[in-house]
Design an enzyme around this catalytic site. Structure first.
Site, PDB file in Angstrom:
ATOM      1  N   ASP A  12     -10.817  -1.041  -1.417  1.00 18.05           N
ATOM      2  CA  ASP A  12     -11.119  -2.461  -1.630  1.00 18.05           C
ATOM      3  C   ASP A  12     -10.250  -3.016  -2.758  1.00 18.05           C
ATOM      4  O   ASP A  12      -9.892  -2.283  -3.681  1.00 18.05           O
ATOM      5  CB  ASP A  12     -12.612  -2.599  -1.984  1.00 18.05           C
ATOM      6  CG  ASP A  12     -13.101  -4.029  -1.831  1.00 18.05           C
ATOM      7  OD1 ASP A  12     -12.335  -4.875  -1.327  1.00 18.05           O
ATOM      8  OD2 ASP A  12     -14.250  -4.301  -2.221  1.00 18.05           O
ATOM      9  N   ASN A  60     -14.458  -7.154   9.869  1.00 14.42           N
ATOM     10  CA  ASN A  60     -13.172  -7.722   9.427  1.00 14.42           C
ATOM     11  C   ASN A  60     -12.538  -8.686  10.442  1.00 14.42           C
ATOM     12  O   ASN A  60     -11.646  -9.460  10.096  1.00 14.42           O
ATOM     13  CB  ASN A  60     -12.161  -6.608   9.081  1.00 14.42           C
ATOM     14  CG  ASN A  60     -12.417  -5.957   7.734  1.00 14.42           C
ATOM     15  OD1 ASN A  60     -12.076  -4.800   7.506  1.00 14.42           O
ATOM     16  ND2 ASN A  60     -13.029  -6.697   6.812  1.00 14.42           N
TER      17      ASN A  60
HETATM   18  C1  FPP Z   1      -9.912  -4.582   1.347  1.00 11.60           C
HETATM   19  O1  FPP Z   1      -9.220  -5.442   0.501  1.00 11.60           O
HETATM   20  C2  FPP Z   1      -9.001  -3.955   2.245  1.00 11.60           C
HETATM   21  C3  FPP Z   1      -8.963  -4.138   3.584  1.00 11.60           C
HETATM   22  C4  FPP Z   1      -9.869  -5.025   4.321  1.00 11.60           C
HETATM   23  C5  FPP Z   1      -7.973  -3.485   4.406  1.00 11.60           C
HETATM   24  C6  FPP Z   1      -7.649  -2.093   3.999  1.00 11.60           C
HETATM   25  C7  FPP Z   1      -6.315  -1.828   4.465  1.00 11.60           C
HETATM   26  C8  FPP Z   1      -5.347  -1.148   3.808  1.00 11.60           C
HETATM   27  C9  FPP Z   1      -5.531  -0.456   2.536  1.00 11.60           C
HETATM   28  C10 FPP Z   1      -4.007  -1.076   4.347  1.00 11.60           C
HETATM   29  C11 FPP Z   1      -3.871   0.067   5.275  1.00 11.60           C
HETATM   30  C12 FPP Z   1      -4.111  -0.497   6.540  1.00 11.60           C
HETATM   31  C13 FPP Z   1      -3.837   0.034   7.689  1.00 11.60           C
HETATM   32  C14 FPP Z   1      -4.046  -0.865   8.800  1.00 11.60           C
HETATM   33  C15 FPP Z   1      -3.366   1.409   7.898  1.00 11.60           C
HETATM   34  P1  FPP Z   1      -9.667  -6.968   0.445  1.00 11.60           P
HETATM   35  O2  FPP Z   1      -8.716  -7.745   1.278  1.00 11.60           O
HETATM   36  O3  FPP Z   1     -11.091  -7.097   0.831  1.00 11.60           O
HETATM   37  O4  FPP Z   1      -9.467  -7.250  -1.076  1.00 11.60           O
HETATM   38  P2  FPP Z   1     -10.236  -8.329  -1.945  1.00 11.60           P
HETATM   39  O5  FPP Z   1     -11.680  -7.951  -1.916  1.00 11.60           O
HETATM   40  O6  FPP Z   1      -9.623  -8.164  -3.292  1.00 11.60           O
HETATM   41  O7  FPP Z   1      -9.953  -9.666  -1.330  1.00 11.60           O
END
Ligand code: FPP
Length: 236
Positions: A12, A60
């Site tokens: 996250d 998501n």
């Molecule tokens: C959460 O960060 C992360 C995700 C929803 C996606 C996780 C994906 C990756 C780490 C990349 C690898 C991906 C693949 C497809 C192999 P957030 O966007 O919720 O962060 P925030 O809470 O700071 O907005």
């Protein structure tokens, strides 16, 4: 240090990582994906047996369409990279979640990579894609209902194992340790059945900044908690 057999990670904070640098969210996901690759190889070197990453949840899909499609493209790139660099990678890989909602070309690539890596000897990496614990349990219940209907299972013979064997994780030991990055302290529909007895560790690091040293800190905290357990047993 006593390594758990299986660690599960909620990655996250990609969005916040990008925002702090005034970059588009996608750059955070890209950095997150690079970090994922690096951490897998570092964990392989540690000798960990299983690691599961939450990459895309059943919830998501509700994100803006552009972000969803960017994440799917990132997954394509990630899989292509695995195909190209197969010889440099020692780990095995598979996917949990409902693959049927993913684009056909992605499903094909996933199957291909899983097969291509199946003879590897290193850490077993499990990537959760379109995964949700409630969805996984619902799919398992449907399967059991079909088997009952077909006369293959007696309802009063249903045990916890009957259910566990029909989850996506049927061949994987339950994680002993769950790590979530970025300071949030929620499960977000991740491995709710499998984490029933696990230790939880929350790191303030944003996912792209989370390194193997941070993972080792989590393991150390896990070991201390275990030691306290031992202490209590001795007193008894
Ligand atoms: C959460 O960060 C992360 C995700 C929803 C996606 C996780 C994906 C990756 C780490 C990349 C690898 C991906 C693949 C497809 C192999 P957030 O966007 O919720 O962060 P925030 O809470 O700071 O907005």
């Amino acid at each position: 240090m006593n390594l758990p057999e299986h660690i599960a990670i909620i990655m996250d904070g990609n969005g916040r990582w990008a925002k702090k640098r005034l970059l588009p969210r996608m750059m955070g996901h890209r950095k997150g994906s690079e970090n994922l690759k690096k951490l897998i190889n570092d964990c392989d070197a540690l000798g960990l047996k299983h690691i599961t990453f939450y990459a895309f949840s059943t919830e998501n899909w509700k994100r803006p369409q552009e972000e969803v499609s960017n994440l799917m493209d990132l997954l394509r790139e990630y899989l292509n990279d695995h195909i190209k660099n197969e010889k440099e990678n020692n780990f095995k890989i598979d996917f949990i979640g409902d693959m049927s909602r993913l684009a056909p070309d992605i499903q094909e690539k996933m199957k291909y990579v899983r097969e291509l890596y199946s003879a590897h000897k290193g850490i077993f990496v499990h990537i959760a894609m379109n995964y949700g614990s409630r969805d996984e349990i619902t799919r398992a219940v449907k399967r059991i209902a079909e088997e009952v209907k077909a006369g293959d299972i007696e309802p009063d013979r249903i045990t916890e194992e009957t259910i566990a064997k029909r989850l996506d994780t049927k061949d994987i030991p339950d994680p002993e340790l769950l790590i979530r990055t970025s300071g949030e302290q929620r499960l977000s529909n991740f491995l709710m059945w499998q984490l029933a007895y696990s230790e939880f560790y929350f790191s303030d690091k944003l996912w792209p900044d989370f390194k193997v040293e941070d993972l080792l800190e989590a393991v150390e905290s896990f070991n201390n908690r275990e030691r306290r357990f031992g202490g209590r047993n001795e007193v008894k």
